[in-house]
Design an enzyme around this catalytic site. Structure first.
Site, PDB file in Angstrom:
ATOM      1  N   ASP A  13      34.796  24.081   0.166  1.00 46.97           N
ATOM      2  CA  ASP A  13      33.418  24.036   0.679  1.00 46.97           C
ATOM      3  C   ASP A  13      33.274  24.685   2.053  1.00 46.97           C
ATOM      4  O   ASP A  13      32.439  24.282   2.860  1.00 46.97           O
ATOM      5  CB  ASP A  13      32.901  22.573   0.735  1.00 46.97           C
ATOM      6  CG  ASP A  13      32.977  21.904  -0.626  1.00 46.97           C
ATOM      7  OD1 ASP A  13      32.791  22.602  -1.632  1.00 46.97           O
ATOM      8  OD2 ASP A  13      33.230  20.687  -0.671  1.00 46.97           O
ATOM      9  N   LYS A  16      32.591  29.786   1.030  1.00 46.53           N
ATOM     10  CA  LYS A  16      33.112  30.982   0.340  1.00 46.53           C
ATOM     11  C   LYS A  16      32.003  31.712  -0.415  1.00 46.53           C
ATOM     12  O   LYS A  16      31.898  32.929  -0.364  1.00 46.53           O
ATOM     13  CB  LYS A  16      34.220  30.568  -0.654  1.00 46.53           C
ATOM     14  CG  LYS A  16      35.423  29.912   0.004  1.00 46.53           C
ATOM     15  CD  LYS A  16      36.431  29.424  -1.022  1.00 46.53           C
ATOM     16  CE  LYS A  16      35.958  28.271  -1.872  1.00 46.53           C
ATOM     17  NZ  LYS A  16      35.727  27.011  -1.155  1.00 46.53           N
ATOM     18  N   GLY A  40      31.674  24.412  -6.372  1.00 47.24           N
ATOM     19  CA  GLY A  40      30.229  24.449  -6.152  1.00 47.24           C
ATOM     20  C   GLY A  40      29.991  25.410  -5.004  1.00 47.24           C
ATOM     21  O   GLY A  40      30.377  25.132  -3.871  1.00 47.24           O
ATOM     22  N   HIS A  41      29.434  26.564  -5.297  1.00 49.22           N
ATOM     23  CA  HIS A  41      29.243  27.612  -4.282  1.00 49.22           C
ATOM     24  C   HIS A  41      27.748  27.817  -4.051  1.00 49.22           C
ATOM     25  O   HIS A  41      27.010  28.118  -4.984  1.00 49.22           O
ATOM     26  CB  HIS A  41      29.910  28.918  -4.738  1.00 49.22           C
ATOM     27  CG  HIS A  41      31.411  28.794  -4.846  1.00 49.22           C
ATOM     28  ND1 HIS A  41      32.236  29.804  -5.255  1.00 49.22           N
ATOM     29  CD2 HIS A  41      32.238  27.736  -4.576  1.00 49.22           C
ATOM     30  CE1 HIS A  41      33.500  29.391  -5.229  1.00 49.22           C
ATOM     31  NE2 HIS A  41      33.523  28.136  -4.826  1.00 49.22           N
ATOM     32  N   GLN A 222      38.050  26.309  -4.503  1.00 51.95           N
ATOM     33  CA  GLN A 222      38.876  25.335  -3.785  1.00 51.95           C
ATOM     34  C   GLN A 222      39.520  25.995  -2.555  1.00 51.95           C
ATOM     35  O   GLN A 222      38.944  26.927  -2.027  1.00 51.95           O
ATOM     36  CB  GLN A 222      39.935  24.696  -4.712  1.00 51.95           C
ATOM     37  CG  GLN A 222      39.326  23.796  -5.771  1.00 51.95           C
ATOM     38  CD  GLN A 222      38.845  24.530  -7.004  1.00 51.95           C
ATOM     39  OE1 GLN A 222      39.543  25.370  -7.520  1.00 51.95           O
ATOM     40  NE2 GLN A 222      37.670  24.209  -7.493  1.00 51.95           N
TER      41      GLN A 222
HETATM   42  P1  GDP Z   1      31.939  26.938  -0.940  1.00 53.06           P
HETATM   43  O1  GDP Z   1      32.343  25.960  -1.993  1.00 53.06           O
HETATM   44  O2  GDP Z   1      33.094  27.347  -0.077  1.00 53.06           O
HETATM   45  O3  GDP Z   1      31.185  28.116  -1.485  1.00 53.06           O
HETATM   46  O4  GDP Z   1      30.916  26.149   0.027  1.00 53.06           O
HETATM   47  P2  GDP Z   1      29.732  25.143  -0.431  1.00 53.06           P
HETATM   48  O5  GDP Z   1      28.590  25.942  -0.920  1.00 53.06           O
HETATM   49  O6  GDP Z   1      30.274  24.060  -1.287  1.00 53.06           O
HETATM   50  O7  GDP Z   1      29.408  24.440   0.958  1.00 53.06           O
HETATM   51  C1  GDP Z   1      28.992  25.170   2.072  1.00 53.06           C
HETATM   52  C2  GDP Z   1      27.642  24.588   2.540  1.00 53.06           C
HETATM   53  O8  GDP Z   1      27.370  25.019   3.854  1.00 53.06           O
HETATM   54  C3  GDP Z   1      26.454  25.071   1.714  1.00 53.06           C
HETATM   55  O9  GDP Z   1      25.476  24.073   1.692  1.00 53.06           O
HETATM   56  C4  GDP Z   1      25.957  26.292   2.494  1.00 53.06           C
HETATM   57  O10 GDP Z   1      24.568  26.570   2.283  1.00 53.06           O
HETATM   58  C5  GDP Z   1      26.191  25.816   3.898  1.00 53.06           C
HETATM   59  N1  GDP Z   1      26.494  26.897   4.855  1.00 53.06           N
HETATM   60  C6  GDP Z   1      27.283  27.979   4.678  1.00 53.06           C
HETATM   61  N2  GDP Z   1      27.403  28.674   5.822  1.00 53.06           N
HETATM   62  C7  GDP Z   1      26.679  28.009   6.752  1.00 53.06           C
HETATM   63  C8  GDP Z   1      26.439  28.210   8.154  1.00 53.06           C
HETATM   64  O11 GDP Z   1      26.920  29.145   8.781  1.00 53.06           O
HETATM   65  N3  GDP Z   1      25.651  27.275   8.783  1.00 53.06           N
HETATM   66  C9  GDP Z   1      25.107  26.210   8.135  1.00 53.06           C
HETATM   67  N4  GDP Z   1      24.369  25.348   8.823  1.00 53.06           N
HETATM   68  N5  GDP Z   1      25.312  25.994   6.812  1.00 53.06           N
HETATM   69  C10 GDP Z   1      26.096  26.874   6.143  1.00 53.06           C
HETATM   70  P1  IMO Z   2      34.840  24.703  -3.927  1.00 55.17           P
HETATM   71  O1  IMO Z   2      35.211  25.953  -4.701  1.00 55.17           O
HETATM   72  C1  IMO Z   2      35.941  20.774  -2.441  1.00 55.17           C
HETATM   73  C2  IMO Z   2      38.595  18.345  -4.931  1.00 55.17           C
HETATM   74  C3  IMO Z   2      38.035  17.087  -5.557  1.00 55.17           C
HETATM   75  C4  IMO Z   2      39.286  16.205  -5.576  1.00 55.17           C
HETATM   76  C5  IMO Z   2      40.376  17.227  -5.913  1.00 55.17           C
HETATM   77  C6  IMO Z   2      40.740  17.270  -7.389  1.00 55.17           C
HETATM   78  O2  IMO Z   2      33.405  24.370  -3.993  1.00 55.17           O
HETATM   79  O3  IMO Z   2      35.390  24.768  -2.549  1.00 55.17           O
HETATM   80  P2  IMO Z   2      39.537  18.254  -9.552  1.00 55.17           P
HETATM   81  O4  IMO Z   2      38.217  17.934 -10.176  1.00 55.17           O
HETATM   82  O5  IMO Z   2      39.680  19.698  -9.172  1.00 55.17           O
HETATM   83  O6  IMO Z   2      40.707  17.771 -10.350  1.00 55.17           O
HETATM   84  O7  IMO Z   2      39.562  17.404  -8.174  1.00 55.17           O
HETATM   85  O8  IMO Z   2      39.886  18.485  -5.503  1.00 55.17           O
HETATM   86  N1  IMO Z   2      37.835  19.585  -5.236  1.00 55.17           N
HETATM   87  C7  IMO Z   2      37.068  20.230  -4.352  1.00 55.17           C
HETATM   88  N2  IMO Z   2      36.725  19.899  -3.085  1.00 55.17           N
HETATM   89  N3  IMO Z   2      35.516  21.949  -2.966  1.00 55.17           N
HETATM   90  C8  IMO Z   2      35.866  22.308  -4.226  1.00 55.17           C
HETATM   91  O9  IMO Z   2      35.575  23.511  -4.741  1.00 55.17           O
HETATM   92  C9  IMO Z   2      36.641  21.405  -4.997  1.00 55.17           C
HETATM   93  N4  IMO Z   2      37.135  21.432  -6.246  1.00 55.17           N
HETATM   94  C10 IMO Z   2      37.879  20.314  -6.379  1.00 55.17           C
HETATM   95  O10 IMO Z   2      37.020  16.514  -4.749  1.00 55.17           O
HETATM   96  O11 IMO Z   2      39.548  15.720  -4.293  1.00 55.17           O
HETATM   97 MG    MG Z   3      31.855  24.054  -2.699  1.00 52.44          MG
END
Ligand code: GDP
Ligand code: IMO
Ligand code: MG
Length: 428
Positions: A13, A16, A40-41, A222
């Protein structure tokens, strides 16, 4: 001209997806290579939010998306996500989405196993309950079903029977209901043509594209600390999440992967259980969660929050071969009086500068911090490094030194263009 691999450098998270979206402006193809819909991106473009789990983020830019063999693909989740994205105005056709024939399938039985395993564990992992771990277990156990099996109805039935023999014995032993062939085969046969239309020899497609000088962007899911080898095992996911997995998970050879861009937040978060040395269970942690909107994209779970762990980051840079870093969510630190970065640990009274493999040692690791002054001028929405307050520039420069890798991008808000470019990863 080079390809770019985007990898998470912390616990996931990191942002990416939003960076892949930004970089996809320059890419021809965006390829997923690991994980499944446990990811979840989030992308925010002109106020419109896209939450992707299985589909490559480059589709939002109109680029060709690839789901590589390393992905654990739940066909029902895929079709549901395509329908969701079509409602947001995207079209997903075999012209812009290619799926590897040798990708592993995630089936309803895997979701049931995931749930039962979590209930049985004395210390649950806190998985996403999407069935990803059990599907990878079946893959390495050599009894998994693959996308290409959907094209062979007789073989599909035989392989399903063998899988059910194995898994139902486990359910029975626990006094739980198993699965019947009749409950699964019609669903698979019904779904088969809707998935098979996207199938291509992805390895050949990517190699040809690379030969023609096209730019490929690899979208990791991840992160290093959730890697099955390098993470805080067993509190990890079940796939390899480091950059080298982009080669095994797509069929483009390791020598052709190009620049590795590691993504880190300016602080740290973790969702699920497991060691997290810099976790802040206080009002600063709550403030980071609140201001950073740190709740899981898929599961809505609150993310645990803490200071940036520079020692862990330095380790990620090494094991994932990170060439440069993107520092995200700098704006979330706006208004803090001070900011800490962990530069090493104290474990049993001994100073160490890396996280040992042992879970017990990781759990005992006490962070050693370096403290920085906060800044009063907001960085939110800034697009030029020179416009950042001096304290923010000092913080960022120190992150480079502690992590042992240069920064190429900084983000100051969730919108696509809230991005400061120091170096273009495609040009390095
Ligand atoms: P990913 O799994 O690595 O793609 O990241 P996620 O989407 O799960 O989580 C990143 C969260 O941070 C999302 O809600 C984005 O909209 C938010 N986000 C990303 N970059 C920034 C930033 O520079 N500032 C703020 N405030 N939010 C951001
Ligand atoms: P992105 O791509 C954050 C975590 C789960 C749990 C562990 C194992 O959005 O960064 P699983 O369902 O994969 O067997 O869970 O890994 N986990 C993540 N945490 N971002 C993710 O993906 C994750 N995908 C799995 O919360 O701790
Ligand atoms: Mg994510």
């Amino acid at each position: 001209m080079s390809n770019v691999v985007v990898v998470g450098a912390q616990w996931g998270d990191e942002g990416k997806g939003r960076l892949v979206d930004w970089l996809a402006g320059e890419a021809d193809i965006v390829a997923r290579y690991n994980g499944g819909h446990n990811a979840g991106h989030t992308l925010v473009v002109d106020g419109k939010t896209y939450k992707l789990a299985l589909l490559p983020s480059g589709l939002v830019r109109g680029k060709c998306g690839v789901i590589g063999n390393g992905v654990a693909l739940d066909p029902e989740a895929l079709l549901a996500e395509i329908a969701r994205m079509e409602q947001l105005g995207l079209t997903v056709t075999p012209d812009n989405l290619a799926i590897a024939a040798n990708a592993t399938l995630v089936l309803p039985i895997h979701r049931a196993v995931d749930l039962a395993q979590e209930k049985l564990r004395r210390e649950p992992i806190g998985t996403t309950l999407r069935g990803i771990g059990p599907a990878y277990e079946d893959k390495v156990g050599r009894r998994g079903l693959r996308v290409c099996d959907l094209a062979e109805p007789d073989l599909l039935a035989k392989k399903l029977d063998a899988l059910l023999d194995y898994r139902n014995a486990w359910f029975k032993g626990l006094g739980l209901d198993g699965f019947s062939r009749d409950s699964m085969l019609p669903m698979l046969r019904d779904i088969a043509p809707r998935v098979l239309r996207f199938v291509r020899p992805v390895w050949a497609y990517l190699n040809e594209a690379s030969d023609e000088g096209k730019k490929i962007l690899f979208e990791g899911s991840q992160a290093v600390m959730l890697d099955v080898d390098w993470g805080s095992y067993p509190y990890v996911t079940s796939s390899s999440t480091i950059a080298s997995a982009a080669a095994t998970g797509t069929g483009l050879g390791a020598s052709r992967l190009g620049h590795v861009l590691g993504v880190t937040k300016a602080y740290a978060t973790r969702v699920g259980e497991g060691p997290f040395p810099t976790e802040l269970q206080n009002e600063i942690g709550a403030m980071l969660r609140d201001r950073g909107r740190e709740f899981g994209v898929n599961t809505g779970r609150p993310r645990r929050c803490g200071w940036l762990d520079g020692a862990q980051l330095r380790q990620s840079v090494k094991v994932s071969g990170i060439d440069s870093l993107a520092l995200t969510k700098l704006d979330v630190l706006d208004g803090l009086d001070f900011i800490d970065i962990c530069v090493g640990y104290e474990i049993n009274g001994q100073r160490t500068d890396f996280l040992p493999a042992s879970l017990a040692a990781q759990s005992r690791a006490k962070p050693v911090y370096e403290r920085f002054m906060g800044w009063s001028q907001p960085v939110k929405g800034q697009k030029r490094f020179s416009d950042l307050p001096r304290e923010a520039r000092d913080f960022v420069k120190r992150v480079e030194v502690i992590a042992g890798a240069p920064l190429s991008l900084i983000t100051t808000g969730p919108e696509r263009n809230d991005t400061i470019v120091l170096h273009d990863p495609f040009e390095i």
